[in-house]
Motif scaffolding. Structure first.
Motif, short mmCIF file in Angstrom:
data_model
loop_
_atom_site.label_atom_id
_atom_site.label_comp_id
_atom_site.label_asym_id
_atom_site.label_seq_id
_atom_site.Cartn_x
_atom_site.Cartn_y
_atom_site.Cartn_z
N ILE A 6 0.84 -1.21 0.00
CA ILE A 6 0.00 0.00 0.00
C ILE A 6 0.88 1.26 0.00
CG2 ILE A 6 -1.71 1.31 1.35
CD1 ILE A 6 -2.58 -1.46 2.54
N GLU A 7 0.56 2.20 -0.90
CA GLU A 7 1.30 3.46 -0.99
C GLU A 7 0.32 4.62 -1.04
OE1 GLU A 7 4.37 5.03 -1.23
OE2 GLU A 7 3.33 6.84 -1.89
N THR A 8 0.45 5.56 -0.09
CA THR A 8 -0.40 6.77 -0.12
C THR A 8 0.38 7.99 0.37
OG1 THR A 8 -1.23 6.54 2.17
CG2 THR A 8 -2.50 5.44 0.46
N SER A 9 1.71 8.06 0.09
CA SER A 9 2.50 9.12 0.74
C SER A 9 2.29 10.51 0.15
CB SER A 9 3.99 8.77 0.70
OG SER A 9 4.46 8.86 -0.62
N SER A 355 9.03 4.72 -12.01
CA SER A 355 9.84 5.84 -11.54
C SER A 355 8.99 6.73 -10.63
CB SER A 355 10.46 6.62 -12.70
OG SER A 355 9.45 7.16 -13.52
N THR A 356 7.74 6.96 -10.98
CA THR A 356 6.86 7.73 -10.08
C THR A 356 6.25 6.78 -9.05
OG1 THR A 356 5.23 7.51 -11.82
CG2 THR A 356 6.28 9.63 -11.64
N ASP A 357 5.57 7.38 -8.07
CA ASP A 357 5.08 6.59 -6.94
C ASP A 357 4.18 5.44 -7.35
OD1 ASP A 357 6.52 8.30 -5.43
OD2 ASP A 357 4.80 9.42 -4.64
N ASN A 358 4.37 4.31 -6.70
CA ASN A 358 3.58 3.10 -6.99
C ASN A 358 3.69 2.15 -5.83
OD1 ASN A 358 5.78 0.85 -7.63
ND2 ASN A 358 6.52 2.82 -8.41
N ALA A 359 2.81 1.17 -5.77
CA ALA A 359 2.84 0.22 -4.65
C ALA A 359 3.80 -0.95 -4.90
CB ALA A 359 1.43 -0.31 -4.40
N ILE A 360 4.16 -1.18 -6.17
CA ILE A 360 5.04 -2.32 -6.47
C ILE A 360 6.38 -2.17 -5.76
CG2 ILE A 360 6.25 -3.55 -8.34
CD1 ILE A 360 3.87 -2.77 -10.17
N MET A 361 6.96 -0.95 -5.83
CA MET A 361 8.27 -0.72 -5.18
C MET A 361 8.15 -0.86 -3.66
SD MET A 361 8.75 3.40 -5.59
CE MET A 361 7.97 4.55 -4.45
N ILE A 362 6.98 -0.53 -3.12
CA ILE A 362 6.77 -0.67 -1.68
C ILE A 362 6.71 -2.17 -1.32
CG2 ILE A 362 5.19 -0.12 0.27
CD1 ILE A 362 6.81 2.30 -1.08
#
Ligand code: KG4
Ligand code: ZN
Length: 389
Positions: A6-9, A355-362
């Motif tokens: 989950i990403e919501t920063s 490169s931009t925000d995403n949940a995969i990198m998290i």
């Protein structure tokens, strides 16, 4: 194992389910599902307002959750939510009562999905926005009785380069990374040079003293009448520049300073003065040349400091992450320069969509943190706006 990430920063609500298997002792990541909702509400404001971003996350989260687990189907009553738990969740989410209600209703109406852990960004970022993801993650971890793994957003950007595959095909090999590595992290909130001694061993060696690189793109775009986010707009405009003009010259702040720090606020001001001095309204070609010169000034300082760090630390690998790493000119010029020191296979950029925000990198960072163990109790997770690596 399978992880819900989950990403919501900031202004992107991201949810993903990753499956991690091991092959010859190395993790192999596949993305089972990934949903991203980028808030368009900020387009006309030139930047992101935290409370507005928070409201959007609260609205988007249940919609993405419904999409991400379309597989397991509905089975009302298969997960029992006691009234004690309901009270606990309502207290915990007292600032987001509608999120508590929708999550409890979701859990009651669906079968528990086939996942082993939940991982969520806890910082750095906008605290009101971070709290939405954290509170949702806590709720699901408690009700589904799963471990909860806190992740540093910047570690996510570093690890985003490990994801080499194409989302649709599934099996993803991990890059073989030689250490020490230098990571250049360039996003809307951060501009940092990080010495990576090993995975999870970081040392911040330089950072911006004022605006982040992405923020400078956003502010320059705004003063040229372009929508938010400004990075893609400026780079598109810059690509249409034909030749150079002697009058259009901008400074390269801190280019030769004896450290690894950056400063972009003066550059933005220089663009404002430059534009004000010109006959109005600017014609398209002049705008393109200003955009091109601004972009080149940013690239020159980023590339010069990065090269200096690669040399000084004897780096074996260069990692570039964050929204600005999607910039094609930056990719081309950094690759060209760094390849004087490193084999091209050791210059790592994320796949463009990562490169931009995403949940995969998290999810990738969450996997490493899960393996490292020592996980906190879900109830103790907090948003930390200025969390360091
Ligand atoms: O990593 P990110 O998605 O969010 C933060 O963690 O801040 O980065 C967003 C930033 C924005 O400032 C956006 O303008 C910039 O990345 N950006 C770009 C490009 N694409 C996104 N900057 C320059 N060139 C691009 N192509
Ligand atoms: Zn980011």
């Amino acid at each position: 194992m399978k992880l819900l990430a989950i990403e919501t920063s900031c202004d992107d609500t991201g949810l993903a389910v990753l499956e991690v298997t091991e092959s010859a002792g190395k993790p192999v990541f596949s993305v089972l599902t990934s949903e991203l909702s980028s808030q368009t509400i900020h387009t006309n404001y030139g930047g992101v307002f935290p409370m507005m971003a928070k409201r959007e996350h609260v609205t988007n989260f249940p919609i993405l959750l419904e999409k991400i687990f379309s597989g397991p189907g509905t089975d009302p009553g298969s997960v029992h939510v006691s009234s004690d738990q309901e009270t606990q969740i309502s207290d915990m989410l007292s600032h987001e009562p509608e999120l508590a209600t929708s999550l409890i209703a979701y859990v009651r109406a669906h079968t528990k999905p086939d996942i082993d852990a939940i991982t969520v960004t806890v910082g750095p970022g906008l605290e009101p926005a971070l709290w939405v993801g954290i509170n949702a993650a806590k709720t699901l971890a408690i009700l589904w009785d799963l471990p909860l793994v806190p992740v540093n957003h910047m570690e996510g950007h570093i690890l985003s380069v490990l994801f080499l595959g194409d989302q649709a095909t599934g099996i993803q090999p991990i890059a073989d990374v030689a250490f020490p590595a230098i990571a250049l992290l360039v996003s809307g909130g951060h501009t940092e040079l990080v010495l990576v001694r090993d995975w999870m061993e970081y040392e911040l060696i330089g950072q911006t003293r004022d605006d982040a690189a992405g923020e400078a793109f956003d502010k320059v775009a705004r003063l040229m009448g372009l929508p938010y986010p400004g990075g893609p707009e400026i780079s598109r405009l810059a690509a249409s520049a034909e030749g150079e003009s002697e009058e259009i010259e901008l400074p390269r702040p801190m280019l030769h300073s004896d450290d690894y720090d950056f400063s972009f606020s003066g550059l933005k001001t220089a663009v404002r003065y430059l534009v004000q001095r010109m006959p109005q309204p600017l014609d398209d070609q002049t705008k393109a040349q200003v955009a091109n010169e601004f972009q080149q000034a940013v690239i020159d300082v980023l590339a010069t400091k990065t090269m200096k760090a690669l040399e000084a630390y004897g780096a074996q690998t260069l990692i570039v992450g964050g929204g600005v790493s999607g910039n094609q000119e930056l990719r081309t010029q950094l690759t060209e320069k760094a390849s004087e020191l490193l084999d091209e296979s050791r210059i790592l950029f994320p796949k463009r969509e990562l490169s931009t925000d995403n949940a995969i990198m998290i999810g990738i960072a969450g996997y490493f943190r899960f393996k490292a163990g020592n996980l906190p109790e879900p109830e103790t997770l907090r948003a930390i706006g200025s969390l360091e690596l």
